[in-house]
Design an enzyme around this catalytic site. Sequence first.
Site, PDB file in Angstrom:
ATOM      1  N   HIS A 187      -1.142   2.071  11.851  1.00  0.00           N
ATOM      2  CA  HIS A 187      -2.831   2.353  11.458  1.00  0.00           C
ATOM      3  C   HIS A 187      -3.434   1.084  10.842  1.00  0.00           C
ATOM      4  O   HIS A 187      -4.534   1.144  10.055  1.00  0.00           O
ATOM      5  CB  HIS A 187      -2.735   3.502  10.602  1.00  0.00           C
ATOM      6  CG  HIS A 187      -2.516   4.916  11.081  1.00  0.00           C
ATOM      7  ND1 HIS A 187      -2.031   5.931  10.530  1.00  0.00           N
ATOM      8  CD2 HIS A 187      -2.445   5.156  12.408  1.00  0.00           C
ATOM      9  CE1 HIS A 187      -1.775   6.902  11.106  1.00  0.00           C
ATOM     10  NE2 HIS A 187      -2.023   6.559  12.427  1.00  0.00           N
TER      11      HIS A 187
ATOM     12  N   ASP B  62      -1.312  -0.310   3.319  1.00  0.00           N
ATOM     13  CA  ASP B  62      -1.090  -0.861   2.059  1.00  0.00           C
ATOM     14  C   ASP B  62      -0.556  -2.154   1.913  1.00  0.00           C
ATOM     15  O   ASP B  62      -0.702  -3.048   0.812  1.00  0.00           O
ATOM     16  CB  ASP B  62      -0.498   0.100   0.865  1.00  0.00           C
ATOM     17  CG  ASP B  62       0.777   0.794   1.337  1.00  0.00           C
ATOM     18  OD1 ASP B  62       1.343  -0.002   1.937  1.00  0.00           O
ATOM     19  OD2 ASP B  62       1.008   1.669   0.934  1.00  0.00           O
TER      20      ASP B  62
ATOM     21  N   TYR C 171      -9.504  -0.843  -2.530  1.00  0.00           N
ATOM     22  CA  TYR C 171      -9.545  -1.933  -2.955  1.00  0.00           C
ATOM     23  C   TYR C 171      -9.437  -2.135  -4.426  1.00  0.00           C
ATOM     24  O   TYR C 171      -8.706  -2.799  -5.257  1.00  0.00           O
ATOM     25  CB  TYR C 171     -10.833  -2.682  -2.561  1.00  0.00           C
ATOM     26  CG  TYR C 171     -10.664  -2.823  -0.863  1.00  0.00           C
ATOM     27  CD1 TYR C 171      -9.882  -3.895  -0.421  1.00  0.00           C
ATOM     28  CD2 TYR C 171     -11.581  -1.787  -0.052  1.00  0.00           C
ATOM     29  CE1 TYR C 171      -9.579  -4.054   1.087  1.00  0.00           C
ATOM     30  CE2 TYR C 171     -11.391  -2.048   1.365  1.00  0.00           C
ATOM     31  CZ  TYR C 171     -10.161  -2.957   1.580  1.00  0.00           C
ATOM     32  OH  TYR C 171     -10.091  -2.852   3.167  1.00  0.00           O
TER      33      TYR C 171
HETATM   34  N1  APR Z   1       8.881   9.923  -1.593  1.00  0.00           N
HETATM   35  C1  APR Z   1       8.924  10.317  -0.229  1.00  0.00           C
HETATM   36  N2  APR Z   1       8.101  11.279   0.099  1.00  0.00           N
HETATM   37  C2  APR Z   1       7.115  11.578  -0.802  1.00  0.00           C
HETATM   38  C3  APR Z   1       7.275  11.350  -1.929  1.00  0.00           C
HETATM   39  C4  APR Z   1       8.126  10.511  -2.406  1.00  0.00           C
HETATM   40  N3  APR Z   1       8.040  10.118  -3.663  1.00  0.00           N
HETATM   41  N4  APR Z   1       6.244  11.883  -2.412  1.00  0.00           N
HETATM   42  C5  APR Z   1       5.301  12.669  -1.309  1.00  0.00           C
HETATM   43  N5  APR Z   1       6.164  12.538  -0.286  1.00  0.00           N
HETATM   44  C6  APR Z   1       5.945  13.286   0.920  1.00  0.00           C
HETATM   45  C7  APR Z   1       5.035  14.516   0.853  1.00  0.00           C
HETATM   46  O1  APR Z   1       5.953  15.388   1.147  1.00  0.00           O
HETATM   47  C8  APR Z   1       4.542  14.225   2.456  1.00  0.00           C
HETATM   48  O2  APR Z   1       5.426  14.685   3.425  1.00  0.00           O
HETATM   49  O3  APR Z   1       5.101  12.034   1.764  1.00  0.00           O
HETATM   50  C9  APR Z   1       4.059  12.788   2.441  1.00  0.00           C
HETATM   51  C10 APR Z   1       2.885  12.359   2.544  1.00  0.00           C
HETATM   52  O4  APR Z   1       2.248  12.977   3.551  1.00  0.00           O
HETATM   53  P1  APR Z   1       0.711  12.495   3.974  1.00  0.00           P
HETATM   54  O5  APR Z   1      -0.162  12.218   2.689  1.00  0.00           O
HETATM   55  O6  APR Z   1       0.065  13.443   4.811  1.00  0.00           O
HETATM   56  O7  APR Z   1       1.031  11.210   4.637  1.00  0.00           O
HETATM   57  P2  APR Z   1       1.254  10.545   6.009  1.00  0.00           P
HETATM   58  O8  APR Z   1       2.011  11.394   6.669  1.00  0.00           O
HETATM   59  O9  APR Z   1       1.607   9.224   5.706  1.00  0.00           O
HETATM   60  O10 APR Z   1      -0.121  10.852   6.822  1.00  0.00           O
HETATM   61  C11 APR Z   1      -0.214  10.200   8.106  1.00  0.00           C
HETATM   62  O11 APR Z   1      -2.661  10.571   7.996  1.00  0.00           O
HETATM   63  O12 APR Z   1      -4.811  10.509   6.958  1.00  0.00           O
HETATM   64  C12 APR Z   1      -4.016   9.949   7.853  1.00  0.00           C
HETATM   65  O13 APR Z   1      -3.943   7.657   8.443  1.00  0.00           O
HETATM   66  C13 APR Z   1      -3.640   8.447   7.220  1.00  0.00           C
HETATM   67  O14 APR Z   1      -1.528   7.344   7.802  1.00  0.00           O
HETATM   68  C14 APR Z   1      -2.142   8.510   7.374  1.00  0.00           C
HETATM   69  C15 APR Z   1      -1.877   9.649   7.975  1.00  0.00           C
END
Ligand code: APR
Length: 247
Positions: free
Chosen positions: A118, A103, A70
């Site tokens: 989620h 978000d 937030y």
């Molecule tokens: N553009 C595209 N991808 C990107 C960028 C960018 N600028 N910067 C980072 N990434 C990629 C990273 O390389 C990674 O593969 O985004 C991904 C982020 O990974 P996570 O943080 O693990 O996010 P996500 O896969 O959405 O996580 C899934 O995990 O904790 C839970 O509920 C939470 O929804 C989330 C879920």
Amino acid sequence: MGALEEAVKILKQSSHTTAFTGAGISVESGIPPFRGENGLWSKYDPIVLDIGYFHAHPVKAWKVIREIFYDFFGKAKPNPAHFALAEMEKRGLLEAVITQNIDNLHQEAGSKKVYEYHGNSQRLLCPKCRTVYHPKEVDLAHLPPRCKNDGEVLKPDFVFFGEAIPTRAAVKAEEEARTADVFLLIGTTGEIMPASLIPQMAKQNGARIIEINPDISAFTHSITDVYIRGKAAEVMPAIAGKLAGKS
Ligand code: APR
């Protein structure tokens, strides 16, 4: 042919494209991802998002939740990748977005069909009477925030560890995985179940998989057909522009 051109060619031929997005699409909006070097879980303990911990320690959990979701995320704005997807939908080139993000940035960018796998941080829910509040309607200076009707502790309407995926989003995501002929994976590690099963299901049903990520993910060498190494906010507008015939 370069990966981007190949992706554009596939997208032009597609009659049903679905996007599947993760934290990476919001990185250029200033929201850090969960995993990796500067990820949220390198600074905070994920226990605050465990549903059992939240019920047992609402004030402690809320303090961290307020700071992450937030005070901080609340100010983020959509970036060119979110706008590119909204534009593609408007032009009939994208059927829906399935997002793991909470978000609200896809909706703010103008995407209409968004399946929130989620949940969404911009809704606070009373677990007893189911009243929904916008965070701005709630006094977050005094924790935990409580329902005006019955005094119950409000919970962000996103999925905590230990909670089920919202039914409608789960059903709709599976429907997309059955019907799409192209899945666009943007900014997700593919490490979190059951979300990661959706692109796998799409692949099994014959969809071509296009992935956009600056780093490889669990999908890259398993189901991805075309891998575009790059940032979402650079690659997505380039794709949308080429689809619109602008370059
Ligand atoms: N553009 C595209 N991808 C990107 C960028 C960018 N600028 N910067 C980072 N990434 C990629 C990273 O390389 C990674 O593969 O985004 C991904 C982020 O990974 P996570 O943080 O693990 O996010 P996500 O896969 O959405 O996580 C899934 O995990 O904790 C839970 O509920 C939470 O929804 C989330 C879920």
